[in-house]
Scaffold this motif. Structure first.
Motif, PDB file in Angstrom:
ATOM      1  N   GLY A 118       0.796  -1.229   0.000  1.00  9.04           N
ATOM      2  CA  GLY A 118       0.000   0.000   0.000  1.00  9.04           C
ATOM      3  C   GLY A 118       0.828   1.279   0.000  1.00  9.04           C
ATOM      4  N   GLY A 119       0.158   2.380  -0.325  1.00 10.78           N
ATOM      5  CA  GLY A 119       0.786   3.691  -0.229  1.00 10.78           C
ATOM      6  C   GLY A 119       1.792   4.000  -1.322  1.00 10.78           C
ATOM      7  N   ALA A 120       1.760   3.231  -2.409  1.00 12.66           N
ATOM      8  CA  ALA A 120       2.700   3.462  -3.511  1.00 12.66           C
ATOM      9  C   ALA A 120       2.316   4.691  -4.319  1.00 12.66           C
ATOM     10  CB  ALA A 120       2.738   2.240  -4.419  1.00 12.66           C
ATOM     11  N   GLY A 121       1.068   5.125  -4.169  1.00 11.92           N
ATOM     12  CA  GLY A 121       0.569   6.250  -4.954  1.00 11.92           C
ATOM     13  C   GLY A 121      -0.206   5.795  -6.182  1.00 11.92           C
ATOM     14  N   ARG A 122      -0.820   4.618  -6.088  1.00 13.47           N
ATOM     15  CA  ARG A 122      -1.577   4.065  -7.236  1.00 13.47           C
ATOM     16  C   ARG A 122      -2.714   4.962  -7.672  1.00 13.47           C
ATOM     17  NH1 ARG A 122      -1.665   0.330  -3.737  1.00 13.47           N
ATOM     18  NH2 ARG A 122      -3.885   0.418  -3.392  1.00 13.47           N
ATOM     19  N   SER A 123      -3.564   5.349  -6.704  1.00 18.44           N
ATOM     20  CA  SER A 123      -4.769   6.101  -7.081  1.00 18.44           C
ATOM     21  C   SER A 123      -4.384   7.433  -7.723  1.00 18.44           C
ATOM     22  CB  SER A 123      -5.654   6.347  -5.866  1.00 18.44           C
ATOM     23  OG  SER A 123      -5.948   5.113  -5.255  1.00 18.44           O
ATOM     24  N   THR A 124      -3.369   8.079  -7.156  1.00 20.28           N
ATOM     25  CA  THR A 124      -2.906   9.354  -7.709  1.00 20.28           C
ATOM     26  C   THR A 124      -2.321   9.136  -9.107  1.00 20.28           C
ATOM     27  OG1 THR A 124      -2.374  10.015  -5.447  1.00 20.28           O
ATOM     28  CG2 THR A 124      -1.478  11.383  -7.201  1.00 20.28           C
ATOM     29  N   ASP A 182     -10.048  -1.379  -5.132  1.00 19.08           N
ATOM     30  CA  ASP A 182      -9.394  -1.377  -3.823  1.00 19.08           C
ATOM     31  C   ASP A 182     -10.449  -1.166  -2.745  1.00 19.08           C
ATOM     32  OD1 ASP A 182      -7.578  -1.389  -1.834  1.00 19.08           O
ATOM     33  OD2 ASP A 182      -6.545   0.446  -2.420  1.00 19.08           O
ATOM     34  N   SER A 242      -9.495   0.416   0.722  1.00 22.45           N
ATOM     35  CA  SER A 242      -8.884   1.749   0.769  1.00 22.45           C
ATOM     36  C   SER A 242      -9.228   2.451  -0.546  1.00 22.45           C
ATOM     37  CB  SER A 242      -7.371   1.567   0.946  1.00 22.45           C
ATOM     38  OG  SER A 242      -6.686   2.753   0.692  1.00 22.45           O
ATOM     39  N   ARG A 271       7.262   2.490  -4.890  1.00 21.58           N
ATOM     40  CA  ARG A 271       8.177   3.494  -4.346  1.00 21.58           C
ATOM     41  C   ARG A 271       9.602   2.973  -4.571  1.00 21.58           C
ATOM     42  NH1 ARG A 271       5.891   8.032  -0.848  1.00 21.58           N
ATOM     43  NH2 ARG A 271       3.657   7.617  -1.056  1.00 21.58           N
ATOM     44  N   PRO A 312       8.519  11.806 -10.476  1.00 21.95           N
ATOM     45  CA  PRO A 312       9.164  12.450  -9.328  1.00 21.95           C
ATOM     46  C   PRO A 312       8.203  12.746  -8.184  1.00 21.95           C
ATOM     47  CG  PRO A 312       8.968  13.991 -11.175  1.00 21.95           C
ATOM     48  CD  PRO A 312       8.498  12.652 -11.672  1.00 21.95           C
ATOM     49  N   LYS A 313       8.780  12.953  -7.025  1.00 19.78           N
ATOM     50  CA  LYS A 313       8.010  13.384  -5.846  1.00 19.78           C
ATOM     51  C   LYS A 313       7.556  14.825  -6.088  1.00 19.78           C
ATOM     52  CE  LYS A 313       8.722  14.121  -0.898  1.00 19.78           C
ATOM     53  NZ  LYS A 313       9.168  15.520  -0.766  1.00 19.78           N
ATOM     54  N   ILE A 314       6.249  15.026  -5.936  1.00 20.50           N
ATOM     55  CA  ILE A 314       5.639  16.321  -6.226  1.00 20.50           C
ATOM     56  C   ILE A 314       5.106  16.916  -4.922  1.00 20.50           C
ATOM     57  CG2 ILE A 314       3.677  17.408  -7.440  1.00 20.50           C
ATOM     58  CD1 ILE A 314       5.994  16.481  -9.261  1.00 20.50           C
ATOM     59  N   PHE A 359       1.295  17.177  -4.041  1.00 18.69           N
ATOM     60  CA  PHE A 359       0.580  15.943  -3.680  1.00 18.69           C
ATOM     61  C   PHE A 359       0.773  15.583  -2.209  1.00 18.69           C
ATOM     62  CE2 PHE A 359       0.877  14.260  -8.297  1.00 18.69           C
ATOM     63  CZ  PHE A 359      -0.304  14.900  -8.629  1.00 18.69           C
ATOM     64  N   MET A 360       1.759  16.183  -1.552  1.00 11.68           N
ATOM     65  CA  MET A 360       1.935  15.928  -0.127  1.00 11.68           C
ATOM     66  C   MET A 360       0.809  16.616   0.665  1.00 11.68           C
ATOM     67  SD  MET A 360       4.619  14.163  -0.508  1.00 11.68           S
ATOM     68  CE  MET A 360       5.241  13.791   1.130  1.00 11.68           C
ATOM     69  N   GLU A 416      -4.162  15.486  -3.117  1.00  4.17           N
ATOM     70  CA  GLU A 416      -4.116  14.656  -4.317  1.00  4.17           C
ATOM     71  C   GLU A 416      -5.011  15.290  -5.374  1.00  4.17           C
ATOM     72  OE1 GLU A 416      -4.997  13.500  -1.279  1.00  4.17           O
ATOM     73  OE2 GLU A 416      -3.652  11.848  -0.739  1.00  4.17           O
TER      74      GLU A 416
HETATM   75  N1  ATP Z   1       4.273  11.871  -7.263  1.00 11.45           N
HETATM   76  C1  ATP Z   1       3.963  12.045  -5.990  1.00 11.45           C
HETATM   77  N2  ATP Z   1       4.666  12.921  -5.210  1.00 11.45           N
HETATM   78  C2  ATP Z   1       4.388  13.111  -3.910  1.00 11.45           C
HETATM   79  N3  ATP Z   1       3.389  12.472  -3.264  1.00 11.45           N
HETATM   80  C3  ATP Z   1       2.634  11.606  -3.968  1.00 11.45           C
HETATM   81  C4  ATP Z   1       2.864  11.346  -5.361  1.00 11.45           C
HETATM   82  N4  ATP Z   1       1.953  10.437  -5.772  1.00 11.45           N
HETATM   83  C5  ATP Z   1       1.206  10.130  -4.692  1.00 11.45           C
HETATM   84  N5  ATP Z   1       1.596  10.834  -3.607  1.00 11.45           N
HETATM   85  C6  ATP Z   1       1.036  10.798  -2.240  1.00 11.45           C
HETATM   86  O1  ATP Z   1       1.198   9.500  -1.713  1.00 11.45           O
HETATM   87  C7  ATP Z   1       0.101   9.152  -0.875  1.00 11.45           C
HETATM   88  C8  ATP Z   1      -0.475   7.831  -1.322  1.00 11.45           C
HETATM   89  O2  ATP Z   1      -1.076   8.027  -2.592  1.00 11.45           O
HETATM   90  P1  ATP Z   1      -2.326   7.228  -3.100  1.00 11.45           P
HETATM   91  O3  ATP Z   1      -3.451   7.321  -2.165  1.00 11.45           O
HETATM   92  O4  ATP Z   1      -2.506   7.605  -4.503  1.00 11.45           O
HETATM   93  O5  ATP Z   1      -1.659   5.784  -3.001  1.00 11.45           O
HETATM   94  P2  ATP Z   1      -2.285   4.330  -3.074  1.00 11.45           P
HETATM   95  O6  ATP Z   1      -1.179   3.401  -3.479  1.00 11.45           O
HETATM   96  O7  ATP Z   1      -3.490   4.336  -3.903  1.00 11.45           O
HETATM   97  O8  ATP Z   1      -2.581   4.113  -1.577  1.00 11.45           O
HETATM   98  P3  ATP Z   1      -3.482   2.967  -0.901  1.00 11.45           P
HETATM   99  O9  ATP Z   1      -2.596   1.791  -0.838  1.00 11.45           O
HETATM  100  O10 ATP Z   1      -3.797   3.576   0.413  1.00 11.45           O
HETATM  101  O11 ATP Z   1      -4.660   2.826  -1.826  1.00 11.45           O
HETATM  102  C9  ATP Z   1      -0.899  10.299  -1.007  1.00 11.45           C
HETATM  103  O12 ATP Z   1      -0.821  11.100   0.118  1.00 11.45           O
HETATM  104  C10 ATP Z   1      -0.456  11.052  -2.250  1.00 11.45           C
HETATM  105  O13 ATP Z   1      -0.733  12.413  -2.167  1.00 11.45           O
END
Ligand code: ATP
Ligand code: MG
Length: 304
Positions: free
Chosen positions: A14-20, A47, A50, A180, A265-267, A270-271, A274
């Protein structure tokens, strides 16, 4: 219309940023696949624990009890409206598509060109939590109904080996493999696909390092050896997935690691929030780079 593309936005944990990642690739994908009211791009929030997509579109505020992943794909019963007229050729006439939620305006595109099947927050996949009752009958039915009508279906997948993650990956021709760049993520993801390979065949797997820091750093590993980041992390990913590719039945795309590229890249924005970067104003240099990567991912899917 060319055939529907099935895509899973997956990560091994989890938390890889998939949804974003998914929502930022969507506007490019919709344009490249020619999404329209008649042949929409369909987003599915697989998902269920989550449900990021559902929250991003504010669909959790609507009455989605009968119009959600849990309702439609429940292994024992399904509330999915099934179209029985074989002649129907467009989403505007099709009963199932009329029950999906239009979300195109979220991307500044025509509202009905992108449709979403949300997940119902807090609801499991059936009363006895069917995590091992992997009957995917209604998922296949859904897939078949999309075949000649949708231009694409993008599943925002669950993580690892969860039931709904397996459904997404099994349906998909394309897997957006989001990770990540940390050691755990690199090694875990590689191992996951190395063993997953024996089951899957002919999947197109796009390796997408995500939230990649751009600052340079020197760190010691567990053997006391010193490495320079981001160079070392990038080389590890390329080496491990190149080895994996040799043994694989699938096609790996390492395009996002070629030359100077290192994933998305880390943006900073998005911190805090989203959202769809393409809609935002006053983009920084890094944000422009992120947009190029989102576009490249869409283009791999549209053109391969
Ligand atoms: N490119 C990026 N730069 C900085 N932060 C990011 C980036 N992409 C995503 N994030 C941040 O990372 C966090 C997790 O993102 P997101 O919810 O999209 O992940 P997810 O893999 O879908 O999580 P989950 O496993 O909870 O479904 C969010 O707070 C989001 O704002
Ligand atoms: Mg998510």
């Amino acid at each position: 219309m060319s055939t529907c593309k099935y895509i899973s936005c997956f990560s091994y944990k989890g938390g890889a940023g998939r949804s974003t990642l998914a929502i930022n690739v969507v506007p490019y994908l919709a344009e490249m696949l020619g999404a329209s009211e008649k042949h929409p791009l369909v987003l599915v929030d697989m998902d269920i624990d989550s449900c990021g997509l559902t929250y991003l579109f504010n669909l959790d505020k609507q009455n989605i009890k009968e119009r959600c992943v849990q309702g439609w794909f429940h292994p024992k019963y399904s509330t999915m409206p099934v179209e029985d007229d074989d002649e129907i050729e467009s989403a505007t006439e099709h009963i199932m598509f009329r029950h999906l939620f239009p979300v195109g305006s979220f991307f500044n595109l025509k509202n009905e060109a992108i449709l979403c099947l949300p997940a119902n927050p807090g609801e499991t996949m059936g009363s006895e939590s069917n995590y091992d009752a992997a009957q995917s009958g209604s998922v296949n039915e859904f897939k078949n109904m999309c075949k000649d009508i949708a231009c694409g279906v993008l599943f925002d997948s669950a993580v690892g080996n969860q039931l709904t993650a397996n459904w997404s990956n099994r349906c998909a021709n394309y897997i957006m493999c989001c990770m990540r760049p940390t050691k755990q993520f690199r090694e875990g993801t590689n191992r996951f696909f190395d063993t997953y390979d024996t089951k899957a065949r002919d999947k197109k797997i796009i390796i997408i390092p995500n939230v990649v820091p751009t600052d340079e750093l020197t760190l010691d590993d567990e053997n006391g050896e010193t490495h320079k980041y981001p160079k070392y992390a990038k080389e590890s990913i390329v080496r491990d997935f190149s080895d994996n590719r040799e043994r694989s039945n699938n096609i790996y795309f390492l395009n996002l690691l070629e030359g100077d590229k290192f994933g998305v890249p880390k943006i900073d924005r998005f911190m805090w929030q989203e959202g769809v970067l393409r809609n935002a104003r006053g983009l920084s240099e890094l944000e422009h780079i992120a947009l190029e990567r989102y576009k490249e991912i869409a283009s791999i899917i549209a053109n391969s």
